[in-house]
Write an enzyme that holds these catalytic residues in place. Structure first.
Site, PDB file in Angstrom:
ATOM      1  N   GLU A   1       0.709  -1.279  -0.036  1.00 21.19           N
ATOM      2  CA  GLU A   1       0.116  -0.064  -0.051  1.00 21.19           C
ATOM      3  C   GLU A   1       0.771   1.069  -0.020  1.00 21.19           C
ATOM      4  OE1 GLU A   1      -3.495   0.320  -0.105  1.00 21.19           O
ATOM      5  OE2 GLU A   1      -3.084  -1.781  -0.683  1.00 21.19           O
TER       6      GLU A   1
ATOM      7  N   SER B   1     -49.657 -31.759  36.209  1.00 23.34           N
ATOM      8  CA  SER B   1     -49.167 -32.411  37.355  1.00 23.34           C
ATOM      9  C   SER B   1     -47.902 -32.027  38.099  1.00 23.34           C
ATOM     10  CB  SER B   1     -49.221 -33.828  37.426  1.00 23.34           C
ATOM     11  OG  SER B   1     -50.550 -34.435  37.339  1.00 23.34           O
TER      12      SER B   1
END
Length: 803
Positions: free
Chosen positions: A114, A503
């Protein structure tokens, strides 16, 4: 005369030449003078122009000082109880790391690719700009950019991506200022953490994880150069989507590194020839514990806001255990598949004309990437032939073939909720499969080499389940499964669903009764009872599951055998409002109906509530707040919150233990009998609702309290016999077997204030010689029966009669 004239002419010419020279000098001086004046004015004008332009462009530019407090949007990570990552949340997937955690080769690769003169220029590199222009003209396309790394930092942090001269001038000014205010390493640190590198990755650490499953400091030269080639066009050079382009860009980077003296020609060649293992980025959220992580996400977002969650790089530590979660998911899937088969075969996915079989099979092979079949995985296949004589079918799955034997499809009856799976078994394969049927199969084993498999007919369950496990002493939620497949449904049935517990709610009633003076040996008459509501013209005749009545019944027997009528009578005696308040103390937060039907679990609750309620019994009367998140730390190391053990005594420890003792009986000789296979001290209760819409099993050992719910999202019957005992308890059992494997056996602690005494199991009184069954029962001190069971030939006598 002539001589005089000549002399005069010569003098005249000489004077003329002198005058001309003087005039010429004067003119030169004048030109130089005005040239200097004009040049000076020009320079001043240019200076003023450029100065004005500079001040105009730089007016309103942001101050670069903000870079000193670099705190970009970063990833929030979520961790399990052993600090393995299980999820991440972000707007930008960035993980900020110092240069010391980036390999030197990675830094050099970016510099070479770069900005090769990065260490030399003052922020703007006119030489590189000119060189890039020439190379781009030669190539006929953009192969190099003229922006320096510093300029890219300026653009990334302070400017828009607009391509205008004004923005470019601003970029140059800011780059120069950045160079004056920061060192080269500081600039490189900002750049390598900020830059976008494709597929959601910002910065080199996120990119290293994305592409190679490594940390940035672990990357080798080949990997470094691949990543360094991405900034110019991350999507164009994506190693996932365009590997050939990515490789060409990698070669460019390596050549730049070689030309810049960062690596040797040999190193570059070796890196170019290395085959890279590009790994698909992990979806942490889905791969680990998605339901749990989503619960955590909702909590943090609600409490701290979206910006904090997605941008501030939190570290969220949770209580979940990955291995326990895996076991839970496996057992939920296995249990639901077993249940689904008991319900029958819903038929083929579709039917395929013979002419389309080849194309269909090729598509399946492509979807499988032409890989081999994996045992116990489900695949789509097409029936090629049904052999009536040998009772088998030939099935093709992609490029593979196998057979389904008739004896393995006995379960594949037509679904009928009125008939049990044992009542209508299939005997012959031709009743189930036809040529052209597209079906789901599971490979079991190879039966003929090289590639003929034994398949079993399969189908995706359309029923759901949830499982939740809490560590008793700490309240840490170790496992939470919200459904069979998070990708198919994100609805969390462990916390968001409200279903009737049936239950499974009875222990709340019985605990309240014990605190009201009942004992495990209390006798209640199990007989028909009728409730009439004249206003609504409604008559309720509650009955037991098997529609029988048993007369005088011990409280213990009523719970162990899950007797409905006895439970309703107990609730009628101790009061509805009392039990509603009692349930609130135990952790039930959902709405509770104010009628006697709550004795049978008619009010919807969440699995989390029920598990937390049962944990009160396990913790000897203490309500321990469930813990999902153990700690949250911000990006600077500050602790935002940290869990503390929150224990609140809500019922007497003797009551809690007596319920545990009763629920141990449910496992030993009641509806929870399947759980005896755990071969450890365990207490639990089944739950089944009317019409078999819901099946539950809530149970605990001294270490863990776990609950399982099973049912359809759109309420409908699960089928004959699909009670909590059959549908939910096996999932609970196999999960607990998995998580307790290798752990020592613990027993439930008996608290002070609990005593044991022998009683007559029929009368609940003290036994005598004639007693046919004697039980060893537990009581609160002072509540042991004082009367002896009456003999057939004597009156009732008490302990006092002996003294």
């Amino acid at each position: 005369m002539t001589d005089k004239n000549s002399q005069n002419n010569n003098k005249t010419n000489s004077k003329t030449r002198i005058i001309k020279r003087r005039r010429k000098k004067k003119l030169v001086y004048s030109v130089i003078k005005w040239g200097v004046i004009v040049s000076t004015i020009g320079i001043l004008l240019l200076t003023c122009t450029f100065g004005g332009l500079y001040f105009y462009i730089s007016k309103g530019l942001p101050k670069i000082d903000t870079l000193q407090d670099y705190s970009p949007s970063t990833v929030t990570n979520v961790y399990s109880d052993d600090q393995r990552k299980i999820g991440e949340f972000y707007n930008q997937r960035r993980i900020v790391i110092p240069l010391s955690e980036m390999s030197t080769q990675l830094q050099n690769a970016f510099v070479a690719a770069e900005d090769s003169r990065f260490r030399e220029h003052p922020g703007i590199d006119f030489f590189s700009i000119f060189r890039a222009m020439i190379k781009n003209l030669q190539a006929g396309t953009i192969v190099q950019g003229g922006s320096t790394i510093t300029q890219q930092v300026a653009k990334s942090f302070f400017l828009t991506p607009d391509r205008t001269y004004k923005r470019k001038l601003k970029e140059a000014i800011l780059a120069y200022r950045i160079e004056k205010g920061f060192s080269k390493d500081e600039i490189l640190y900002l750049y390598l953490n900020q830059i976008y590198l494709g597929h959601g990755a910002y910065g080199v650490e996120a990119a290293a994880e994305n592409y190679f499953g490594k940390h940035a400091k672990e990357l080798d030269l080949s990997e470094c150069s691949m990543i360094a080639g991405l900034p110019q066009a991350p999507s164009k050079y994506s190693p996932f989507r365009h590997p050939e382009r990515a490789q060409q860009r990698q070669i460019y980077v390596l050549n730049q590194m070689k030309d810049g003296g960062f690596i040797t020609n040999l190193q570059a060649t070796e890196a170019m020839n290395r085959n890279l293992d590009i790994k698909p980025r992990k979806n942490w959220f889905i791969e680990r514990v998605p339901c749990y992580t989503e619960y955590v996400r909702r909590y943090v977002e609600d409490k701290y806001g979206k910006d904090v969650l997605y941008e501030e790089g939190l570290k969220i530590y949770t209580a979940v255990n990955i291995e326990m979660q895996k076991i839970g998911r496996k057992q939920v899937v296995f249990g639901l598949k077993e249940l689904d088969k008991r319900q029958g075969y819903r038929g083929p996915l579709k039917r395929m004309p013979a002419l389309k079989v080849e194309a269909f099979s090729r598509k399946i092979a492509e979807d499988m990437n032409h890989s081999s079949l994996q045992k116990e995985s489900m695949y789509k296949g097409v029936v090629l032939a049904v052999n009536d004589e040998n009772n088998l079918a030939t099935v093709r799955v992609g490029n593979h073939q196998g057979i389904i034997q008739g004896e393995t499809i006995s379960w594949a009856r037509k679904p009928n909720v009125e008939k049990g799976y044992w009542e209508n078994k299939v005997g012959h394969i031709k009743k189930v499969l036809k040529v052209g049927d597209v079906i789901s199969v599971t490979p079991k084993e190879k039966i003929v080499k090289p590639d003929v498999w034994r398949f079993e007919l399969d189908q995706e369950p359309d029923i759901q389940a949830a499982l939740l496990c809490i560590e008793a002493e700490t309240g840490h939620v170790k496992t939470m499964i919200g459904g069979i497949d998070y990708l198919e449904s994100q609805f969390n049935r462990a916390t968001q669903s409200r279903r009737q517990p049936g239950s499974a709610f009875k222990p709340v009633i019985f605990a309240g009764a014990i605190d009201k003076g009942y004992t495990a040996a209390s006798i209640i008459i199990d007989s028909p009872i009728i409730f009439e509501d004249e206003e609504r013209d409604f008559i309720w005749k509650p009955k037991n599951y098997n529609e029988k009545f048993y007369g005088p019944t011990l409280l213990r027997t009523a719970l162990v055998k899950s007797r409905n009528v006895v439970t309703i009578k107990i609730l009628q005696d101790i009061g509805i409002d009392y039990i509603i308040d009692y349930a609130r103390k135990l952790g039930v937060k959902s709405d509770i109906n104010r009628d006697l039907s709550i004795a049978l679990g008619s009010s919807g609750t969440s699995l989390l509530e029920m598990v937390n309620t049962y944990s009160v019994f396990s913790n000897l009367g203490y309500l321990v707040e469930p813990v999902f998140i153990t700690k949250i730390v911000d990006r600077y190391g500050n602790i935002l919150e940290q869990s503390e053990l929150k224990r609140k005594k809500v019922i007497d420890m003797t009551t809690a233990y007596i319920i545990t003792h009763l629920l141990e009986g449910v496992v030993k000789s009641g509806t929870g009998w399947r759980v005896k296979e755990l071969q450890r001290p365990v207490a639990g209760k089944t739950g089944t609702t009317n019409n078999l819409f819901d099946a539950w099993f809530l149970g605990y050992t001294p270490r863990y309290t776990t609950g399982v719910w099973v049912g359809f999202d759109q309420e409908r019957p699960m089928g004959k016999g699909e009670t909590g005992s059959r549908a939910a308890a096996p999932i609970w059992l196999h999960y607990m077997q998995g998580i307790l494997k290798g752990k020592s056996v613990r027993t439930f602690n008996v608290p002070e204030g609990v005593v044991f005494a022998k009683i007559d199991a029929t009368t609940g009184l003290l036994p005598i010689e004639e007693s046919q069954e004697v039980a060893f029962e537990c009581f609160k001190e002072g509540t042991v029966p004082t009367e002896y069971t009456p003999s057939s030939s004597t009156e009732v006598i008490t302990k006092d009669d002996f003294f």
